[in-house]
Design a protein around this motif. Sequence first.
Motif, short mmCIF file in Angstrom:
data_model
loop_
_atom_site.label_atom_id
_atom_site.label_comp_id
_atom_site.label_asym_id
_atom_site.label_seq_id
_atom_site.Cartn_x
_atom_site.Cartn_y
_atom_site.Cartn_z
N ASP A 62 -96.95 45.48 14.79
CA ASP A 62 -97.15 46.39 13.65
C ASP A 62 -96.07 47.48 13.68
OD1 ASP A 62 -97.93 48.15 11.73
OD2 ASP A 62 -99.82 48.74 12.71
N TRP A 63 -95.08 47.30 12.83
CA TRP A 63 -93.94 48.22 12.84
C TRP A 63 -94.30 49.62 12.37
CZ3 TRP A 63 -89.60 47.30 15.38
CH2 TRP A 63 -89.28 45.97 15.68
N SER A 64 -95.44 49.77 11.74
CA SER A 64 -95.82 51.13 11.30
C SER A 64 -96.33 51.97 12.48
CB SER A 64 -96.88 51.06 10.20
OG SER A 64 -98.11 50.64 10.75
N SER A 65 -96.49 51.31 13.65
CA SER A 65 -97.00 52.06 14.80
C SER A 65 -95.91 52.85 15.53
CB SER A 65 -97.66 51.08 15.78
OG SER A 65 -96.66 50.23 16.33
N ILE A 66 -94.65 52.64 15.16
CA ILE A 66 -93.54 53.33 15.85
C ILE A 66 -93.58 54.83 15.56
CG2 ILE A 66 -91.02 53.54 15.99
CD1 ILE A 66 -92.00 50.89 17.02
N ARG A 67 -93.50 55.62 16.61
CA ARG A 67 -93.39 57.08 16.42
C ARG A 67 -91.91 57.46 16.40
NH1 ARG A 67 -97.24 60.74 17.20
NH2 ARG A 67 -95.89 62.11 18.39
N HIS A 68 -91.48 58.07 15.34
CA HIS A 68 -90.06 58.38 15.19
C HIS A 68 -89.68 59.66 15.92
CE1 HIS A 68 -88.65 55.66 11.75
NE2 HIS A 68 -89.75 55.15 12.23
N SER A 69 -88.48 59.64 16.54
CA SER A 69 -87.98 60.83 17.22
C SER A 69 -87.53 61.87 16.20
CB SER A 69 -86.77 60.49 18.08
OG SER A 69 -87.05 59.36 18.85
N TYR A 70 -86.89 61.37 15.15
CA TYR A 70 -86.41 62.30 14.13
C TYR A 70 -87.52 62.53 13.13
CZ TYR A 70 -83.70 64.19 10.24
OH TYR A 70 -83.25 64.98 9.24
N ARG A 71 -87.88 63.78 12.94
CA ARG A 71 -88.94 64.09 11.98
C ARG A 71 -88.38 65.01 10.90
NH1 ARG A 71 -93.26 64.36 15.74
NH2 ARG A 71 -93.32 62.30 16.69
N PRO A 72 -88.26 64.51 9.70
CA PRO A 72 -87.80 65.39 8.63
C PRO A 72 -88.83 66.48 8.39
CG PRO A 72 -88.55 63.27 7.74
CD PRO A 72 -88.61 63.16 9.23
N GLY A 73 -88.36 67.68 8.01
CA GLY A 73 -89.28 68.79 7.75
C GLY A 73 -90.29 68.38 6.69
N SER A 74 -89.76 67.92 5.57
CA SER A 74 -90.66 67.39 4.55
C SER A 74 -90.00 66.17 3.94
CB SER A 74 -90.90 68.45 3.47
OG SER A 74 -89.68 68.75 2.84
N LEU A 75 -90.78 65.28 3.40
CA LEU A 75 -90.24 64.05 2.84
C LEU A 75 -89.64 64.31 1.45
CD1 LEU A 75 -92.90 61.30 3.60
CD2 LEU A 75 -90.81 61.80 4.84
N THR A 76 -88.49 63.71 1.19
CA THR A 76 -87.95 63.74 -0.17
C THR A 76 -88.78 62.76 -0.99
OG1 THR A 76 -85.75 64.16 0.70
CG2 THR A 76 -85.88 63.38 -1.57
N ALA A 77 -89.42 63.29 -2.01
CA ALA A 77 -90.31 62.44 -2.82
C ALA A 77 -89.51 61.73 -3.90
CB ALA A 77 -91.40 63.28 -3.46
N LEU A 78 -90.01 60.60 -4.33
CA LEU A 78 -89.41 59.91 -5.47
C LEU A 78 -89.34 60.89 -6.64
CD1 LEU A 78 -91.22 56.46 -5.73
CD2 LEU A 78 -88.75 56.80 -5.59
N PRO A 79 -88.19 60.99 -7.28
CA PRO A 79 -88.11 61.93 -8.42
C PRO A 79 -88.87 61.40 -9.63
CG PRO A 79 -86.07 60.69 -8.21
CD PRO A 79 -86.93 60.28 -7.06
N LYS A 80 -89.25 62.32 -10.47
CA LYS A 80 -89.90 61.91 -11.72
C LYS A 80 -88.86 61.31 -12.64
CE LYS A 80 -93.41 64.21 -13.90
NZ LYS A 80 -94.58 63.59 -13.28
N PRO A 81 -89.16 60.19 -13.25
CA PRO A 81 -88.19 59.61 -14.18
C PRO A 81 -88.02 60.47 -15.42
CG PRO A 81 -90.24 58.36 -14.21
CD PRO A 81 -90.39 59.39 -13.13
N LEU A 82 -86.85 60.39 -16.02
CA LEU A 82 -86.63 61.07 -17.30
C LEU A 82 -87.49 60.38 -18.36
CD1 LEU A 82 -82.74 61.52 -17.36
CD2 LEU A 82 -84.48 63.18 -16.68
N PRO A 83 -87.70 61.06 -19.49
CA PRO A 83 -88.46 60.40 -20.56
C PRO A 83 -87.81 59.07 -20.95
CG PRO A 83 -87.68 62.59 -21.23
CD PRO A 83 -87.31 62.42 -19.81
N ASP A 84 -88.64 58.17 -21.42
CA ASP A 84 -88.22 56.81 -21.73
C ASP A 84 -86.92 56.69 -22.52
OD1 ASP A 84 -89.50 54.79 -20.60
OD2 ASP A 84 -90.60 54.14 -22.39
N ASP A 85 -86.75 57.53 -23.52
CA ASP A 85 -85.60 57.36 -24.40
C ASP A 85 -84.32 57.95 -23.81
OD1 ASP A 85 -86.37 59.92 -24.56
OD2 ASP A 85 -86.62 60.00 -26.74
#
Length: 573
Positions: A62-85
């Motif tokens: 289970d690769w999700s069990s790995i504890r990472h040494s590098y810990r970002p302060g906060s995660l960069t979230a997916l940006p909100k998409p621009l309006p459709d048009d």
Amino acid sequence: MHLGCRRVRREVVVALIVLVGLWHFRDVIWSDPTEFERLERWMNHGAIRSDAHENFTESSFDWSSIRHSYRPGSLTALPKPLPDDAIPPVQHCFDEETTDETMVRVARLTEVRQLFQANWASYRRFAWGKDALMPVSGGAKDQFSGWAATLVDALDTLWIMGLRDEFDEAVAEVARIDFGRSTSTRVNMFETNIRYLGGLMAAYDLSGRGVLLRKAVELGNMIYAGFNTENGMPVDFIDFEAAKRGDMLQVEERVVSASPGTLSLELAHLSQLTGDDKYYDAASRVMDVFNKGQNSTELPGAWPMWVSMKHQNVTTGGAFTLGGSQDSLYEYLPKMHQLLQGGDAKYETMTKTFLETADKYFLFRPMLPSGQDILLPGNVNVIDGGAELDPETEHLACFVGGMFGLAGKLFDAPEDVERGAKLTSGCVFAYRAFPTGLMPERLDTAPCASRSRCPWNEVLWMQERDARAEWQQHLPLGFTTAKDPRYILRPEAIESVFYMWRLTGRVEFQEDAWDMFRAVANGTRTEHANAAVLDVTREANPLPMEDYMEVSDALVYPWRDPWSPIAGPCESP
Ligand SMILES: *[C@@H]1O[C@H](CO)[C@@H](O)[C@H](O)[C@H]1NC(C)=O
Ligand SMILES: *[C@@H]1O[C@H](CO)[C@@H](O)[C@H](O)[C@H]1NC(C)=O
Ligand SMILES: *[C@@H]1O[C@H](CO)[C@@H](O)[C@H](O)[C@H]1NC(C)=O
């Protein structure tokens, strides 16, 4: 100098399909909060099945069990998409097909599908579950960790071609892949990402089969483990056992820039599908480094062939190419803009800045007896601050036509669409120029100083070719070498042709594609499948071949059922 040309290639197709899949399902992705809930349900109750063929087997680690040494302060979230048009549809608005056109198109589709089916039958018979079929001997081999690369890569093609029984059988095989084992001790991040993660998600986008997403998540967590390093930058190769132990991995001193630069689309899309930002965050860290360095390189706007993720240094070095080692770094930029629906402005800036540099330094008009007005991509070497064009064109660089075309549509720059058309015609020309109808892997021509006036000058051409030790008498007029005369089943050129057809609606591209398909199908055919050919510059029957078949899938653009005429969103009429 070209390194890793074999390794840097199929990504275009994956990206195309991922993107288009996304485009197709964008309403679902952005408005349906149940996507992630559905996944969670599958995760929590392993036995839930969306159809009878799927019998999911968890990987042995289970690769999700790995504890990472590098810990970002906060995660960069997916940006909100621009309006459709805000993001224009890129496709040309086609007129209704005539009956004759439909008949021709369906006959061609049938021929393409038949060839694919014959190849698939051989893979199934000789190489099932292996990475690749050996097309001459009928053997099989593992070259990408042994997770059935050909099978995973072909899933979306099977679906698009309407081969549902074959698709179901392949999905059942995918459900048993064990990402806790690898046939190689070092796992290549780039290849694993573009082939497997891209392949799984593209097929999931098309089919909605939960098993595919579950396997994509298992694998995504392995790729994410490749970021378990001192500075949060990815390694090029995962030391498989060390990574499983949770050891901090060592980032290499230097790598080719396409390698870290080609993780963004897949990881961003995995975040879109799962609602977990960690994948996007990891890819963003890398792209931020490329963004910061873009204007400080020896050729501002472009990045050098070699970069250092260890030192987060992408500005040193004077060798630049649009071909192997760098290609998909560039290719992914406009596609990231499209995937994120303009949500992160840096991809637009990076694309535009790069296209300007590419146009100015890399593209040239070759001097030809026919006087044909086409463009080819070359390489650039910066020596003592001066940029020198090396007019060597590599098949891998033939993706640039489609890239210019797509970016031109996305950013409303008709001149870039035109450049895309001329670049694409340049590669088509290189196919047609040789007696086999196939383009060599690497060739040289003599560039004209001006793109508007480029008269044929035979004396000048003879001087250029005589200056090259590799020149051979039988080469067609205009070519000064075919440095690497092989054709190894590469898709970039025909892919650009496909893009230009859908972007512009010009019938010439449809005809170009058909000629290229016919030449490839005929010239590379073996008893069992299709193989790389060793020399396309001389006619022979059969052509000399290598027992090798590039792992890559067919090119179809699934706006909708390919058997129906072109449809889908198009530019405002
Ligand atoms: C790089 O230069 C271009 C102008 O050529 C500019 O638009 C862009 O913002 C610059 N990029 C960075 C990261 O400063
Ligand atoms: C980047 O790395 C090169 C060596 O590869 C070094 O010469 C250069 O000084 C480094 N630049 C920065 C800004 O660290
Ligand atoms: C098929 O390929 C062979 C080998 O290059 C060639 O001799 C033959 O002319 C080709 N046939 C067609 C129809 O292109």
